[in-house]
Structure formats: structure tokens, C-alpha cells
Write a protein that holds these residues in place. Structure first.
Motif, PDB file in Angstrom:
ATOM      1  N   SER A   1       8.502 -29.559  -0.914  1.00 29.38           N
ATOM      2  CA  SER A   1       6.868 -29.258  -0.842  1.00 29.38           C
ATOM      3  C   SER A   1       5.728 -30.048  -1.848  1.00 29.38           C
ATOM      4  O   SER A   1       4.750 -30.231  -1.492  1.00 29.38           O
TER       5      SER A   1
ATOM      6  N   GLY B   1       6.177 -47.424   5.988  1.00 29.75           N
ATOM      7  CA  GLY B   1       4.625 -46.437   5.850  1.00 29.75           C
ATOM      8  C   GLY B   1       4.118 -46.849   4.312  1.00 29.75           C
ATOM      9  O   GLY B   1       3.590 -45.668   4.197  1.00 29.75           O
TER      10      GLY B   1
ATOM     11  N   GLU C   1       5.109 -34.819   9.535  1.00 29.42           N
ATOM     12  CA  GLU C   1       5.927 -36.035   8.439  1.00 29.42           C
ATOM     13  C   GLU C   1       6.300 -37.705   8.713  1.00 29.42           C
ATOM     14  O   GLU C   1       6.151 -38.376   7.830  1.00 29.42           O
TER      15      GLU C   1
ATOM     16  N   LYS D   1       1.050 -28.584   4.296  1.00 30.58           N
ATOM     17  CA  LYS D   1       1.709 -28.821   5.747  1.00 30.58           C
ATOM     18  C   LYS D   1       1.486 -28.520   6.611  1.00 30.58           C
ATOM     19  O   LYS D   1       0.709 -28.630   7.435  1.00 30.58           O
TER      20      LYS D   1
ATOM     21  N   ILE E   1      -0.699 -30.620  -6.190  1.00 26.21           N
ATOM     22  CA  ILE E   1       1.014 -31.381  -6.345  1.00 26.21           C
ATOM     23  C   ILE E   1       1.791 -30.744  -5.086  1.00 26.21           C
ATOM     24  O   ILE E   1       2.415 -31.756  -4.894  1.00 26.21           O
ATOM     25  N   PHE E   2       1.317 -29.548  -4.164  1.00 22.92           N
ATOM     26  CA  PHE E   2       2.323 -29.114  -3.105  1.00 22.92           C
ATOM     27  C   PHE E   2       1.693 -30.049  -2.190  1.00 22.92           C
ATOM     28  O   PHE E   2       0.661 -30.027  -1.917  1.00 22.92           O
ATOM     29  N   ILE E   3       2.405 -30.789  -1.232  1.00 19.35           N
ATOM     30  CA  ILE E   3       1.566 -30.784   0.367  1.00 19.35           C
ATOM     31  C   ILE E   3       1.479 -30.293   0.578  1.00 19.35           C
ATOM     32  O   ILE E   3       1.545 -28.396   0.936  1.00 19.35           O
TER      33      ILE E   3
ATOM     34  N   ILE F   1       6.024 -46.640   1.589  1.00 22.31           N
ATOM     35  CA  ILE F   1       6.000 -45.522   0.039  1.00 22.31           C
ATOM     36  C   ILE F   1       6.859 -47.009  -0.638  1.00 22.31           C
ATOM     37  O   ILE F   1       7.586 -47.942  -0.185  1.00 22.31           O
TER      38      ILE F   1
ATOM     39  N   VAL G   1       4.384 -40.408   7.180  1.00 21.63           N
ATOM     40  CA  VAL G   1       5.051 -40.617   6.296  1.00 21.63           C
ATOM     41  C   VAL G   1       4.025 -41.568   4.847  1.00 21.63           C
ATOM     42  O   VAL G   1       3.511 -42.624   5.286  1.00 21.63           O
ATOM     43  N   GLY G   2       4.408 -41.499   3.486  1.00 21.18           N
ATOM     44  CA  GLY G   2       3.845 -42.483   2.195  1.00 21.18           C
ATOM     45  C   GLY G   2       2.534 -41.976   1.879  1.00 21.18           C
ATOM     46  O   GLY G   2       2.078 -42.332   1.753  1.00 21.18           O
ATOM     47  N   ARG G   3       1.709 -41.275   3.028  1.00 20.62           N
ATOM     48  CA  ARG G   3       1.011 -40.570   2.901  1.00 20.62           C
ATOM     49  C   ARG G   3       0.301 -39.123   3.483  1.00 20.62           C
ATOM     50  O   ARG G   3      -0.490 -38.752   3.623  1.00 20.62           O
ATOM     51  N   GLU G   4       1.090 -38.229   2.533  1.00 14.96           N
ATOM     52  CA  GLU G   4       0.903 -36.558   2.938  1.00 14.96           C
ATOM     53  C   GLU G   4       0.030 -36.102   2.205  1.00 14.96           C
ATOM     54  O   GLU G   4      -0.104 -36.938   1.195  1.00 14.96           O
ATOM     55  N   GLN G   5      -0.973 -35.274   3.013  1.00 10.26           N
ATOM     56  CA  GLN G   5      -2.101 -34.771   2.601  1.00 10.26           C
ATOM     57  C   GLN G   5      -1.142 -33.384   1.788  1.00 10.26           C
ATOM     58  O   GLN G   5       0.082 -32.703   1.544  1.00 10.26           O
ATOM     59  N   LEU G   6      -2.225 -33.479   0.450  1.00  9.53           N
ATOM     60  CA  LEU G   6      -2.012 -32.432  -0.909  1.00  9.53           C
ATOM     61  C   LEU G   6      -2.975 -31.507  -0.085  1.00  9.53           C
ATOM     62  O   LEU G   6      -3.789 -31.803  -0.036  1.00  9.53           O
TER      63      LEU G   6
END
Ligand SMILES: Nc1ncnc2c1ncn2[C@@H]1O[C@H](COP(=O)(O)OP(=O)(O)OP(=O)(O)O)[C@@H](O)[C@H]1O
Ligand SMILES: [Mg+2]
Lengths: 514, 329
Positions: free
Chosen positions: B197, B217, A114, A132, A128-130, B219, A118-123
Motif C-alpha cells: 500500500s 516510469g 499500477e 488505490k 503514506i498509503f497509496i 522511479i 508507475v512512478g507517480r502513484e497517487q497517495l
């Protein structure tokens, strides 16, 4: 008329194309300080460019402008052939500039992956959901590519050592696939081995066309890694040279503006009787059966790799953690240290490794930071003696050459090296007999470094006991009378100044048989 | 050199079963407390462990729990919201005056009610994220202002004569379960997913954990903060709406002190006031702990004053235990 319009493909062929970055006439002032005064920096594509200068020279400030944290007052920036206005970090990252910060910036209660994303989490597919799973996979891949498999992507950052935290920061910067990566003292918290590792990665990436700006206070690293060197002094541009045209001596002179004669001014001192001795100190999981003595006037160097338990040992001795077993004798009398208060009462001082976390009161002034443990000495009845406090703090500012417009400046605004000097000044004011320094010159420029070494040497001469943790070989070898080498929480060897070699320390520190 | 070749290196980072187990206990600490309380209460009085009483407990806490869910998200960003109780009051009188029989369709009534929260949330969010006021000050301002508006709007008088459809929301049952409980379950699940999530949720944690790192980052910290304040106030309005249905009357004094109960639930549930840590499971458990204690003392005929004292002590003890846990590390 077509030929009047330059096509984007021809744009910039010629000299300019050699540069990934050109910063010119950059100015920046903070209240009371001119941090940058019409400086320039030009970085050739696919090279490592070292940015050198003493503490407070303005290196970090320039980099923060480049990454969009600070706004410049004037100047222009051409990146990858185009003039750019860098509004914020988001812009910089998107256009291919990323940065490893001098002060680590982890999010403690989030996982490694994470933090990296951070700031570019893959979906995931549903948008909608990340995902993981994806993030863990990608993180594992990056870690593998950089040969850092020992870090678990799902581990929380708080549970990582300083060195590993630093390695994660490095992974993060590289994971942006940037064209230009800024490294502000990336090696200050990692061991030699990890350092070599990092350099290998850097070399590999430059071959792929990535450029680096590299800030460090370690001279040998500069000549190991850099193609070009730019020097700043007091917010002014001094020169840019090919590294091959420079040598150690010239570089130092350009940075300091004067000659430094001796890096390790260790004086021969008559060593007195044993003053403090540690017997079988054990703290489960951190260190085991540690015993050694420190004599008056002696400097003990504590060497070892990251994670060898050196910092933990010193923190425990200082009462920050509780000992499981073992004894401490001062002047042949057994002492019990239940907390830092007892340690201070026994005339110990601990200058910690992590300035921001365990050292400074960041939002308070330089003065408050210096005076805090000695307040009792400066009060009459219930009231503080402001006049004498101001006087002694100003003396300290001059003696330690702390670059700040006034002692009322907020310590958070000082450059890293100057913050360290504030801490050293603070503890010396308590007039300690046993001084523990944890990486005392981390992030400190050559000039002040030799001053701090002189200071340590002087303290030894006055008969104080010094324990110095250092990961810098030349420092340990140059300064110590005895070198205690630790490996995974145990004392592996105690080596006398006369017999010491770099190899001997390294062998013991990495647990090899001799 | 004195060292043996079979020296066992000390493991610095342990990953043993023991530490895994203590991690689980760490996370579920509050649930253990809850189970303990349930057992204790059922031993002390046989009126406690009946389906009817338990349903009662959950319904009683559902109004506070809804607010607590919102305030948890805010606290995770290192913020606070003192205005939620006042939002309950203003929503109550506004929604009641739009809930007379034959006036609007139910959906419109609900939307009017929720929009009260939306507006207050926008104001809070703007003051905190854009005007950079400390959250405590910003929401203390809206706390009294909004309560004043509620009194002004209703002239301090209750708004009665509400349609049955509307009172069903607070007092009715669906498949035998009180509607507020169903709403609470839905909101809790939704928020849990949101926080754990989705990007937005993770950004909430990132901001609370290290705002500087979040900015670096890339955000958009301001928008995330705004969203969190809007969400929390809207949940407070939802709570006010359901409560108004339950008592079948719009009251400007409704929800006085709820903001503190909500914060208490979050904190007892392990949300850290310094930011970056918190969970919906924890907050709901925190609310249940408060609810069970209140209910148990009711059943045991403990007087009101003692109940107050007990609640205060529990909050302090909960936070104390939490800080001990941190110190042990
Ligand atoms: N936010 C700020 N407010 C006021 N002064 C500042 C601020 N940031 C930096 N400065 C000042 O600007 C000057 C340049 O600081 P900078 O951090 O760029 O130095 P540096 O070259 O990175 O030094 P170091 O090697 O110690 O990290 C210093 O005098 C510092 O005190
Ligand atoms: Mg710097």
C-alpha cells in the motif's frame, strides 16, 4: 536598461515559436556503429511529425535520446523554446515529453492502473498509503476518455492480449498530459479498428496543441496522419518535407535510396498436392473446429482481428500448447505433435510474433541466435564446427542484409527489424517444409519487407507450405493463394486469391453476416 | 459461406466463478499445505495440538521469519541476501557487549544492535545498486566478512552477563505471549502494508517485474534497492538481538545458515526468484510450514539427520509445485 533584458513573454516570438522541439547536430555512436551522424529533427507545435527510415536508420536511438534513456555524444536540443539537457526519463516526463516504446514494457504481475501510474502513484489523504481507489477511478476515466472501457483497471497485465497491452501503453503515454508524445511503431501490434481509434485520439489531441512524433513502417498510415515527414537513412538526415508535398513513391525512394519496383512479388507457382491438413482442431476457450488444408507451394494467409485466436492456433499446431481434440495429417499420414520437438522433427518451423518473448535469446550473439536449432547439423561428434558456423552465419548476414557490425554482436543491440531478420534466418536454416510465419513483417521497413516477401514467394516456389498470419490487409491480399479468415476462434471463411477483396475479409473478420 | 447465424462466439478472456476460485487457491496454496500439515501432525501425535507446543513452534520460527520478511522484499526486486545469518552473529556479540547491567539505557542498547544491520545493509545496497555487483556476489562477500568481524570482535568467546531488561526481549512474555512473537506480528503487518500500500512498496514490485519499465516510469531504482537491502539487514539485526536475549548470551556463531532458511521460507511461500512476485502472508506461511515440520519430527523422535533431508525435499517439492502451477496456465 530594462529593455536589454528579454522578458520571458517575448522570448522566442517569431520563427522559433512554431517549433515545440528542435534537435540539431545530434551524434551518437555505439561500439562498432555510428547510429546517428549529425542529424536534425524539428517538430512544429500541434502537428504529427512522421520519422521515417529503414531498419537501423537510427529512429529509435534518437527518440531514446529525447526521452533520456540514451545519452547523446553531441548536439543540442531546444524544447518548448528552451535549451534543455535531458538527464533521465524523469526529467523528460516532468517537462512534458512521453513515449510509447517500440518494444512493449509492461510490468507483468502488476495491474493496469499500477502500470499506467508507475512512478507517480497517487497517495491518499494521509500521505503514506497509496490511494488505490483514486488510481482506479482516474484510470477508468482515462480509459473512458479514450473509449477503451473494455479494459479493466484492476486486471493484471499478464492477462491482457498483446493488443490490449499496447493500448494500455498508449493510455500511459497520454496520461502524462505531455506536450510532445513520441510513438515508436505504436500500431505494430494492434488491429485496423484499434488503429483508427488511436488516430482519432491523436487528431483530437493535436487540436488541443499536443505534438506527436510518429514512427512507423506502414506507408498508408503516414499519409493518413502526418503533417510533416523527416527521413533518415543509415544514421544520416536526408530531408524534412510537408507530407502534402510527398507521395508514397518519393518517400520510399528517399528512405531506401533506390527504387523499389514491386511490393508484393508474388509469383505464380504450380500448386501441388495437399501436404498438411488440419481436421477439427479444438482447444477450449481459444479455438474450435478449425479445418483447412495446405498444398505444396501454397501460401495460406491467416486473417482476422486481434484475439481471433490465430497466434494461439499456430502455437498449438506447433506443439507449444496441447490440443483438446482434432487431427493433423502430413502427407496423408496422421501425426501427433506433443511438443515443438515433434513439430521440428516433422519439418515445421514457427517464426513467432513476439520477438523478445518467444523468439530471441536476447543476451546471446547474432550467431548463437541463428544457429541454435540447427546445432546438430554443425557438430562433429561432441564438438561444434565453429568455422562452418561462422561461414554460414556470415552468409546469412549478407543474404538477409542484417545490419550489424559482426555476427558476434549481442542480438539485443540490433534494431527491431534486424532482429526479425535474424529469426527468419534461424528457421530457414533448419530446412523446413512447413513454415508458419506470425506477422513476419511487423516492424520491418519497406525495403526489407519486399525482400522478405520475395523470400516467402521463393520458398513457395520450392514447394514449401507457407502459413502466414498477418494483420496487414495489403500483405495478406498481395501474398496469399488462399485466405483463411478467423473470427473468435472459428474459421469464418476461406477465400480464394481470385475472389478476395479487402471488404470481404473485413466483413468476415468482424463476424458480420454476408 | 458456411456459417450459421447462431454460432456461439468463444469467450477468450474468461472471468467465470471457476477461474476466480482457482485464483484464490493459487494465492493461498501454501496455506492449504499448512492446514494439511497441522491436521496431519495432530493426528500423528497428541502432543502437537497444545497451546504450549503451538506457541513454541511460532516462537522458534519467529527469528527466521523476521529475516525471511526482509529477504522476501529483496527477492521481489530480483536480488538475494546471503549475509543475514552473519548479521545475526555480529549483532549478537555487539549488542551483548552493550547490554551489561548498568551500562546503557535499554533503548540505546537496541539502537546499537540495529545499527549493525543498518551499516551492513548500506554496504550491501551500495554494492548492488550503485557498484552494480550481482546481488549474489555482493552479499556473499559481506556474508564471510561480517562473520569474520563477529569472531574478531568477540575473539570467538561468548559475551555473557546481560541485564534482565534485555533478556526479557527474547525470553519474556507480554500478556502471556512471547515477546519475539509480538515483534514478528508487528513487523509482518508493517511490512505487508509497506509492500502492498505504499509507493515504495509498489516500486519494489515494479523493479522486480520490469526494471526497464520502472526506470522509464521515473522511479529512482538505486534508492529503492538501497532501501530494501537496508531494511532486510536491519530486520536480521533485530532477529539477532531478540535471539541473543533469548539465550542470554552474545555468540559470534549465532545464526549460521539462517540466510538459507530464510530464503527457503520465502520461496516456499511463493516468492519468485525471478522477481516481481511475493507476499508477506506467503513467507510467514512458508516459515510456519518449516517450523511445523521440524517440530512435528521432533515430537515424533525423528532423528536430526532425517530432519535435514526432509527439509531439503520440501523446498524442492514446493518450488516444483509452484512451477507446475505456472506451466498449467
Ligand atoms: N545499445 C546498443 N548497442 C549497440 N548498437 C546499438 C544499440 N542500440 C542501437 N544500436 C544500433 O544503432 C543503429 C540504429 O538503431 P535504431 O534502433 O535506432 O534503429 P531504428 O531506426 O529504430 O530501426 P527499426 O526500424 O528497425 O526499429 C542500429 O545499427 C543498431 O544496431
Ligand atoms: Mg526502432
Amino acid at each position: 536598461m530594462r529593455w536589454f533584458l528579454p522578458s520571458p513573454h517575448n522570448w522566442g516570438i517569431g520563427m522559433n515559436n512554431d517549433y515545440i522541439l528542435e534537435m540539431e547536430h545530434i551524434c551518437k555512436r555505439f561500439p562498432g556503429v555510428i547510429a546517428l551522424d549529425d542529424v536534425q529533427l524539428k517538430v512544429r507545435r500541434g502537428t504529427v511529425h512522421a520519422l521515417m527510415g529503414e531498419n537501423g536508420a537510427g529512429k529509435s536511438t534518437l527518440m531514446k535520446i529525447l526521452i533520456g534513456i540514451n545519452k547523446m555524444d553531441g548536439g543540442n536540443i531546444i524544447f518548448d523554446g528552451k535549451e534543455v539537457q535531458i538527464q533521465n526519463t524523469h526529467f523528460a516526463l516532468k517537462h512534458g515529453i512521453s513515449m510509447i516504446f517500440q518494444e512493449l514494457s509492461p510490468i507483468p504481475h502488476m495491474t493496469v492502473m499500477e502500470n499506467i501510474y508507475v512512478g507517480r502513484e497517487q497517495l491518499s489523504a494521509n500521505r503514506i498509503f497509496i490511494s488505490k481507489k483514486q488510481m482506479a477511478e482516474d484510470t477508468a476515466n482515462i480509459l473512458k476518455k479514450l473509449e477503451m472501457e473494455s479494459i479493466n483497471p484492476k486486471e493484471k497485465m499478464v492477462n491482457l492480449s498483446v493488443a490490449k497491452t499496447q493500448m494500455v501503453e498508449i493510455c500511459k503515454a497520454i496520461s502524462y498530459n505531455s506536450k510532445l508524445i513520441i510513438m515508436d511503431e505504436p500500431t505494430s501490434a494492434i488491429s485496423e479498428k484499434e488503429c483508427d481509434h488511436l488516430f482519432k485520439i491523436v487528431k483530437q489531441l493535436t487540436r488541443e496543441g499536443v505534438s506527436f512524433i510518429f514512427i512507423t513502417h506502414k506507408m498508408d498510415e503516414v499519409f493518413k496522419l502526418a503533417d510533416d515527414i523527416t527521413v533518415f537513412r543509415d544514421g544520416k538526415f536526408i530531408c524534412t518535407e510537408l507530407a502534402s508535398n510527398m507521395n508514397h513513391h518519393m518517400l520510399v525512394e528517399k528512405m531506401v535510396g533506390r527504387e523499389i519496383t514491386q511490393m508484393f512479388p508474388k509469383e505464380e507457382v504450380d500448386i501441388g498436392d495437399v501436404y498438411i491438413s488440419f481436421k477439427n482442431l479444438t482447444k477450449k476457450g481459444l479455438f474450435e473446429n478449425v479445418s483447412f488444408d495446405v498444398r505444396r507451394g501454397e501460401i495460406i494467409g491467416l486473417a482476422g482481428l486481434m484475439g481471433a485466436g490465430r497466434t494461439e492456433l499456430m502455437e498449438t499446431i506447433f506443439g507449444y500448447r496441447k490440443l483438446d481434440s482434432g487431427e493433423i495429417y502430413i502427407n496423408n499420414k496422421k501425426v501427433t505433435i506433443k511438443g515443438p520437438k515433434d513439430a521440428i522433427a516433422n519439418k515445421m518451423a514457427l517464426i513467432t510474433e513476439d520477438r523478445k518473448l518467444t523468439g530471441l535469446y536476447l543476451p546471446l550473439s547474432v550467431k548463437d541466435n541463428m544457429i541454435m536449432p540447427s546445432l546438430r547439423r554443425f557438430s562433429r561428434g561432441l564438438l561444434l564446427q565453429h568455422r562452418s558456423i561462422d561461414k554460414i552465419c556470415n552468409e546469412n548476414r549478407v543474404n538477409f542484409d542484417i545490419k550489424t557490425p559482426s555476427i558476434n554482436q549481442i542480438v539485443n543491440n540490433l534494431s527491431g527489424g534486424n532482429q526479425q531478420k535474424v529469426l527468419i534466418a534461424r528457421w530457414l536454416m533448419t530446412d523446413p517444409e512447413i513454415i508458419i510465419l506470425d506477422e513476419p513483417t511487423r516492424g520491418i521497413d519497406v525495403g526489407s519487407k519486399s525482400e522478405i516477401h520475395k523470400l516467402i514467394s521463393n520458398l513457395a516456389k520450392q514447394g514449401k507450405c507457407i502459413i502466414m498470419i498477418s494483420s496487414e490487409m495489403p500483405e495478406v491480399i498481395g501474398m496469399s493463394d488462399q485466405i483463411v479468415v478467423m473470427y473468435k476462434g472459428t474459421v469464418k471463411a476461406i477465400i480464394n486469391r481470385k475472389n478476395v477483396t479487402q471488404e470481404l475479409i473485413l466483413e468476415n473478420a468482424s463476424g458480420l453476416e454476408t | 459461406m458456411a456459417h450459421s447465424s447462431n454460432q456461439k462466439p468463444i469467450k477468450i478472456e474468461s472471468n467465470s466463478f471457476g477461474s476466480q476460485f482457482s485464483k484464490v487457491i493459487d494465492k493461498l496454496g501454501i496455506i492449504v499445505v499448512l492446514i494439511f500439515l497441522l491436521i496431519l501432525m495432530s493426528l500423528l501425535t497428541d502432543k502437537f495440538l497444545t497451546p504450549m507446543n503451538l506457541t513454541n513452534v511460532v516462537r522458534q520460527i519467529s527469528f527466521i521469519a523476521l529475516i525471511a520478511i526482509g529477504v522476501t522484499s529483496i527477492i521481489i526486486t530480483t536480488g538475494i541476501d546471503l549475509s543475514s545469518g552473519s548479521v545475526v552473529g555480529l549483532t549478537s556479540v555487539v549488542v551483548a557487549s552493550a547490554a551489561h547491567p548498568g551500562q546503557f539505557p535499554l533503548v540505546v542498547t537496541i539502537l546499537i544492535g540495529l545499527s549493525v544491520g543498518l551499516v551492513v545493509g548500506l554496504i550491501n545496497g551500495f554494492l548492488v545498486a550503485y557498484a552494480k555487483l550481482p546481488p549474489f556476489i555482493a552479499t556473499m562477500g559481506t556474508w564471510t566478512t561480517v562473520r569474520g568481524l563477529a569472531l574478531l570482535y568477540s575473539n570467538g568467546r561468548p559475551v555473557n552477563d546481560l541485564k534482565d531488561e534485555f533478556t526479557y526481549l527474547g525470553g519474556g512474555r507480554f500478556l502471556g505471549v512471547p515477546v519475539p512473537i509480538l515483534v514478528l506480528i508487528a513487523v509482518a503487518i508493517l511490512t505487508h502494508l509497506l509492500l502492498t500500500s505504499t509507493r515504495l512498496g509498489r516500486h519494489v514490485f515494479a523493479i522486480g517485474g520490469n526494471e526497464q519499465a520502472a526506470i522509464i516510469g521515473g522511479i529512482n531504482v538505486k534508492i529503492v534497492k538501497l532501501a530494501v537491502y537496508v531494511y532486510a539487514s536491519t530486520l536480521a539485526a533485530l532477529s539477532g538481538l531478540l535471539l541473543t536475549g533469548r539465550i542470554a548470551s552474545g555468540q559470534s556463531a549465532l545464526g549460521v545458515g539462517y540466510e538459507l532458511d530464510a530464503i527457503a521460507a520465502a520461496v516456499i511461500g511463493g516468492t519468485s526468484l525471478t522477481g516481481g512476485i511475493g507476499s508477506i502472508v506467503g513467507t510467514i506461511s512458508g516459515a510456519l510450514v518449516i517450523g511445523v515440520i521440524n517440530n512435528g519430527m521432533d515430537l515424533l523422535n525423528v532423528n536430526m539427520y532425517w530432519q535435514q533431508i526432509a527439509k531439503g525435499m520440501i523446498i524442492v517439492i514446493a518450488v516444483f509445485l509452484d512451477s507446475q502451477k505456472k506451466k498449467a496456465k
